[in-house]
Design a protein around this motif. Sequence first.
Motif, PDB file in Angstrom:
ATOM      1  N   UNK A 249      54.884  44.571  46.035  1.00 18.27           N
ATOM      2  CA  UNK A 249      54.950  44.794  47.081  1.00 18.27           C
ATOM      3  C   UNK A 249      55.846  44.900  48.207  1.00 18.27           C
ATOM      4  N   UNK A 250      56.267  43.695  48.087  1.00 22.04           N
ATOM      5  CA  UNK A 250      56.706  43.047  49.102  1.00 22.04           C
ATOM      6  C   UNK A 250      58.388  43.233  48.670  1.00 22.04           C
ATOM      7  N   UNK A 251      58.646  43.128  47.369  1.00 21.94           N
ATOM      8  CA  UNK A 251      60.151  43.346  47.021  1.00 21.94           C
ATOM      9  C   UNK A 251      60.482  45.570  47.733  1.00 21.94           C
ATOM     10  N   UNK A 252      60.102  46.363  47.139  1.00 21.69           N
ATOM     11  CA  UNK A 252      59.961  47.564  47.881  1.00 21.69           C
ATOM     12  C   UNK A 252      60.082  47.357  49.039  1.00 21.69           C
ATOM     13  N   UNK A 253      59.410  46.640  50.151  1.00 19.73           N
ATOM     14  CA  UNK A 253      59.473  46.938  51.026  1.00 19.73           C
ATOM     15  C   UNK A 253      61.113  45.888  51.948  1.00 19.73           C
ATOM     16  N   UNK A 254      61.082  45.251  50.806  1.00 15.65           N
ATOM     17  CA  UNK A 254      62.954  44.719  51.133  1.00 15.65           C
ATOM     18  C   UNK A 254      63.487  45.071  50.765  1.00 15.65           C
ATOM     19  N   UNK A 255      63.554  46.264  50.078  1.00 15.64           N
ATOM     20  CA  UNK A 255      64.688  47.099  49.216  1.00 15.64           C
ATOM     21  C   UNK A 255      64.802  47.803  49.872  1.00 15.64           C
ATOM     22  N   UNK A 256      63.543  48.852  50.193  1.00 14.69           N
ATOM     23  CA  UNK A 256      63.916  49.860  51.627  1.00 14.69           C
ATOM     24  C   UNK A 256      64.806  49.195  53.076  1.00 14.69           C
ATOM     25  N   UNK A 257      64.098  48.264  53.855  1.00 11.00           N
ATOM     26  CA  UNK A 257      65.219  47.521  54.525  1.00 11.00           C
ATOM     27  C   UNK A 257      66.632  47.402  54.130  1.00 11.00           C
ATOM     28  N   UNK A 258      66.763  46.687  53.606  1.00  7.67           N
ATOM     29  CA  UNK A 258      67.829  46.544  52.812  1.00  7.67           C
ATOM     30  C   UNK A 258      68.314  48.007  53.094  1.00  7.67           C
ATOM     31  N   UNK A 259      67.772  48.169  52.637  1.00 11.50           N
ATOM     32  CA  UNK A 259      68.970  49.862  52.342  1.00 11.50           C
ATOM     33  C   UNK A 259      68.689  50.892  53.592  1.00 11.50           C
ATOM     34  N   UNK A 260      68.061  50.506  54.905  1.00  6.77           N
ATOM     35  CA  UNK A 260      68.500  51.375  56.074  1.00  6.77           C
ATOM     36  C   UNK A 260      69.000  50.699  56.915  1.00  6.77           C
ATOM     37  N   UNK A 261      69.394  49.003  57.010  1.00  9.34           N
ATOM     38  CA  UNK A 261      70.086  47.857  57.475  1.00  9.34           C
ATOM     39  C   UNK A 261      71.750  48.613  56.936  1.00  9.34           C
ATOM     40  N   UNK A 262      71.818  48.084  55.493  1.00  2.89           N
ATOM     41  CA  UNK A 262      73.792  48.840  55.023  1.00  2.89           C
ATOM     42  C   UNK A 262      73.344  50.464  55.207  1.00  2.89           C
ATOM     43  N   UNK A 263      72.638  51.094  55.689  1.00  4.31           N
ATOM     44  CA  UNK A 263      73.001  52.329  56.184  1.00  4.31           C
ATOM     45  C   UNK A 263      73.935  51.865  57.134  1.00  4.31           C
ATOM     46  N   UNK A 264      72.883  51.421  58.501  1.00 10.73           N
ATOM     47  CA  UNK A 264      73.424  51.194  59.430  1.00 10.73           C
ATOM     48  C   UNK A 264      74.327  50.568  60.224  1.00 10.73           C
ATOM     49  N   UNK A 265      74.779  49.586  58.980  1.00 14.86           N
ATOM     50  CA  UNK A 265      76.157  49.369  59.147  1.00 14.86           C
ATOM     51  C   UNK A 265      77.221  49.843  58.990  1.00 14.86           C
ATOM     52  N   UNK A 266      77.297  50.266  57.695  1.00 17.75           N
ATOM     53  CA  UNK A 266      78.149  50.878  57.374  1.00 17.75           C
ATOM     54  C   UNK A 266      78.590  52.059  58.211  1.00 17.75           C
ATOM     55  N   UNK A 267      77.723  52.367  58.852  1.00 19.84           N
ATOM     56  CA  UNK A 267      78.055  54.015  59.554  1.00 19.84           C
ATOM     57  C   UNK A 267      78.116  53.631  60.663  1.00 19.84           C
TER      58      UNK A 267
END
Length: 267
Positions: A249-267
Motif C-alpha cells: 500500500x505504501x509503494x502504491x502511494x509512492x508510485x502515484x505521487x511520484x508520477x504526479x510530481x514528474x508530470x508536474x515537474x516536466x510540464x
Amino acid sequence: MALYHLILLAIVQGITEFLPISSSGHLILLPNALGTEDQGQFLDVSVHIGTLGAVILYFWKDVKQALSGLPHLVMGKLDHRGAKLSLLLIIATIPVMIFGVFLAVTGLNDAMRSMAVIGWTMLGFGLLLWWMDQKGGTTKVSGDWSMRDAIIMGLWQAVALIPGTSRSGITITGARALGYDRENSARLAMLMSIPAIMASGGYLLLDTGIHLSGPEARDALIATALAFLSALLALKLMMALLKSVSFTPYVIYRVILGLILLGVAYT
C-alpha cells in the motif's frame, strides 16, 4: 506562522517520518502545495524532536537496553547485549553523518530539493521497496543484527538524505534484502532513526542557532507536540498492520505521487 500551517506541518512530519513514504519530500512539497514560504529549518528541527520522542517512547524497552549498555561499551565489554546494540546503532549512523557533511559542504543539499528529484526518488525507491519486500527472506530477527548488517543498513540509510527517498523506507528495503522479516526490518529501521534524527537535529540547531522570539518559541512547541502525537499514532498503526499487511500500500502511494510530481515537474 498560521496555526493551520503548523498543524499540517506537524501531522505530515509525524506520519511520514516512520511510514516508508519520505518525510523530507513531503516537507519540501508542503509549502508549494499551500502556496506559502518554506517553514524554515528551526520548525523542521521542532517536528523532528517530536518524532524522536515518539519513537523513543514506542521502543522504550530497546532504547533502555541500549542506554544501559553504554557504560559497558565504554569499558569495552561487548558481551553485554545492550553494549552490542549501542555499538551497532553507532556504526549504522556513521555513513549518514559522513554523507550529510559531504552534501552540506558541496551544496548538493539545496540543489536536490526539487520536484523532479523527489518524483524520481519516490517512484524508483518505492518500486525497489516493493521488489525487496517480495523477494527478501524472512529468516532473520532483530536479535540477529550483526556488525556487517549494521554497516550495510547504515549505507542504505545514508541514501535517504536524497529528498523523496524515505529514511525508514530505504532502511527497511536494506533490511529485507538482508533477510529480516517485515516486522523486524521496521523495528531495526525505527531504532536506527533515533541517533540519525539526533544527529540531523543537532546539526540543524547549530546551523540555525537558538535565538527565538516569543511567537517562534510558541510555534516550535505546538509543532513539536503535534508531531509527537501524530508520529506515535503512525508508528502504532504501521507496526500493527505489518503483522498482516505488506508494504505494497505504501509503494502504491509512492508510485502515484511520484508520477504526479514528474508530470508536474516536466510540464
